[in-house]
Design a protein around this motif. Structure first.
Motif, PDB file in Angstrom:
ATOM      1  N   ALA A   1     -42.492 -39.505  -1.097  1.00 20.50           N
ATOM      2  CA  ALA A   1     -43.174 -39.587   0.207  1.00 20.50           C
ATOM      3  C   ALA A   1     -44.574 -39.024   0.017  1.00 20.50           C
ATOM      4  O   ALA A   1     -44.853 -38.279  -0.930  1.00 20.50           O
ATOM      5  N   ASP A   2     -45.462 -39.384   0.925  1.00 17.46           N
ATOM      6  CA  ASP A   2     -46.814 -38.839   0.861  1.00 17.46           C
ATOM      7  C   ASP A   2     -46.741 -37.312   1.010  1.00 17.46           C
ATOM      8  O   ASP A   2     -45.952 -36.785   1.813  1.00 17.46           O
TER       9      ASP A   2
ATOM     10  N   ASN B   1     -48.557 -35.328   2.419  1.00 21.68           N
ATOM     11  CA  ASN B   1     -48.947 -34.855   3.758  1.00 21.68           C
ATOM     12  C   ASN B   1     -48.056 -35.401   4.870  1.00 21.68           C
ATOM     13  O   ASN B   1     -48.399 -35.272   6.054  1.00 21.68           O
ATOM     14  N   ASN B   2     -46.949 -36.002   4.509  1.00 21.33           N
ATOM     15  CA  ASN B   2     -46.021 -36.539   5.511  1.00 21.33           C
ATOM     16  C   ASN B   2     -45.310 -35.368   6.189  1.00 21.33           C
ATOM     17  O   ASN B   2     -44.390 -34.760   5.628  1.00 21.33           O
ATOM     18  N   ASP B   3     -45.727 -35.040   7.411  1.00 26.46           N
ATOM     19  CA  ASP B   3     -45.184 -33.866   8.107  1.00 26.46           C
ATOM     20  C   ASP B   3     -43.908 -34.166   8.875  1.00 26.46           C
ATOM     21  O   ASP B   3     -43.398 -33.302   9.609  1.00 26.46           O
ATOM     22  N   ARG B   4     -43.375 -35.378   8.693  1.00 30.87           N
ATOM     23  CA  ARG B   4     -42.118 -35.726   9.365  1.00 30.87           C
ATOM     24  C   ARG B   4     -40.905 -35.333   8.524  1.00 30.87           C
ATOM     25  O   ARG B   4     -39.761 -35.567   8.908  1.00 30.87           O
TER      26      ARG B   4
ATOM     27  N   ASP C   1     -33.383 -37.947   7.848  1.00 30.06           N
ATOM     28  CA  ASP C   1     -34.701 -38.430   7.434  1.00 30.06           C
ATOM     29  C   ASP C   1     -34.604 -39.857   6.914  1.00 30.06           C
ATOM     30  O   ASP C   1     -35.453 -40.707   7.226  1.00 30.06           O
TER      31      ASP C   1
ATOM     32  N   LEU D   1     -36.880 -42.607   9.098  1.00 28.85           N
ATOM     33  CA  LEU D   1     -38.180 -42.919   8.515  1.00 28.85           C
ATOM     34  C   LEU D   1     -38.213 -44.349   7.975  1.00 28.85           C
ATOM     35  O   LEU D   1     -37.193 -44.877   7.498  1.00 28.85           O
TER      36      LEU D   1
ATOM     37  N   THR E   1     -49.043 -42.873   4.001  1.00 28.05           N
ATOM     38  CA  THR E   1     -48.241 -43.375   5.123  1.00 28.05           C
ATOM     39  C   THR E   1     -47.104 -42.396   5.407  1.00 28.05           C
ATOM     40  O   THR E   1     -46.925 -41.389   4.712  1.00 28.05           O
ATOM     41  N   ASN E   2     -46.303 -42.735   6.435  1.00 27.56           N
ATOM     42  CA  ASN E   2     -45.111 -41.936   6.710  1.00 27.56           C
ATOM     43  C   ASN E   2     -43.856 -42.601   6.152  1.00 27.56           C
ATOM     44  O   ASN E   2     -42.739 -42.231   6.504  1.00 27.56           O
TER      45      ASN E   2
END
Length: 307
Positions: free
Chosen positions: A184-185, A187-190, A199, A203, A247-248
């Protein structure tokens, strides 16, 4: 009067000639003596005399004639020295001697059929091994055919790297087993500290598909999450990092590929929250090359590259 009879017509083929006489002829041509030729090849003198008579009948020439107390070669016999020796040397070096392969001096080209993912997994270490021990050897990577049959006349690959799900009648052995991670990226804060099944369910995913569908790990996730949100489908695993980056979305990726590509694309590597079947990659080769020491060396280097 000659002690042999000349053939009345030409010989019609080698099947009518006793090729075992060739080494004896070579000895007679070299030593110009029945006694010395017999000693050289380990025969009795009568046996060598009998061989000389057979050679005279076969070739239609005296071969050895007495001049005073010595024997000399006839003109025909003298002309036979070079071709007979060449024949025996060729049989010894190219027929009877097992083939050899010296990686240090070879300039051979080996062709390997592999997917981009398998090639990227194997090639860096394989190239280093080859460069160190066989600097003249070249590696030629080819895309795998939809039906990987190395015995086809048009097939050019020496070996192929195939997933264990692809069937083949050719000899195969496990090259390596690949486990799966989720990328995952960064910076993906999810996503929290660890990936959860929730998840995976909520996602969006990037998935790889090929002719025979999705890989076993993706099928396992789809069975657990029937309504999996697939946002992007790719035909190359190597596309996944750049598609996920920024992306997320999340995606399954080979662990070794992820370790190479994730840092370059700003991705985070996470362990799957459920057990997934590994991907087996097999080394497949043409049985016609079973006695080829060069291919045996290549297979050994491939094994070393992934272990």
């Amino acid at each position: 009067m000659n002690s042999y009879s000349r053939p009345t017509r030409p010989m019609v083929g080698l099947h009518r000639v006793d090729l075992n006489l060739l080494p004896l002829l070579a000895a007679l041509l070299e030593h110009r003596s029945v006694t010395r030729a017999a000693q050289a090849v380990g025969l009795t003198q009568p046996a060598m005399s009998n061989a000389l008579q057979r050679l005279r009948r076969t070739l239609g020439d005296e071969l050895l004639i007495r001049v005073g107390r010595e024997y000399v070669l006839t003109t025909r016999a003298d002309a036979l020295i070079e071709p007979v020796n060449l024949i025996l040397e060729t049989v010894t070096s190219q027929v009877l001697t097992p083939p050899v392969f010296d990686p240090a001096t070879s300039d051979r080209t080996f062709r390997i059929a592999a997917s981009s993912a398998s090639a990227l997994t194997v090639l860096p270490a394989l190239s280093a091994l080859v460069a160190a021990s066989a600097p003249g050897v070249r590696l030629h990577l080819e895309a795998p055919a939809s039906s990987m049959d190395l015995t086809r006349s048009e097939a050019t690959a020496d070996v192929a790297l195939l997933p264990d799900t692809m069937s083949t009648s050719l000899p195969r052995e496990r090259l390596y087993d690949e486990s799966w991670v989720v990328v995952a990226d960064a910076n993906n804060d999810r996503i929290g500290a660890a990936l959860t099944v929730d998840d995976l369910s909520r996602l969006p995913h990037v998935v790889f598909e090929w002719e025979q569908g999705r890989v076993g790990a993706q099928q396992a996730i789809a069975r657990m999450i029937p309504d999996l949100h697939v946002q992007v489908v790719v035909f190359e695993f190597l596309m996944i990092p750049s598609v996920v980056s920024g992306t997320n979305m999340i995606a399954l990726l080979h662990r070794r590929l992820a370790q190479q590509l994730a840092p370059r694309n700003g991705l985070r590597i996470m362990e799957p929250p459920l057990p997934l079947p590994p991907l087996g990659v097999d080394l497949v080769w043409n049985p016609r090359g079973a006695g080829d020491p060069g291919l045996a060396w290549l297979r050994e280097q491939l094994m070393r590259a992934v272990h």
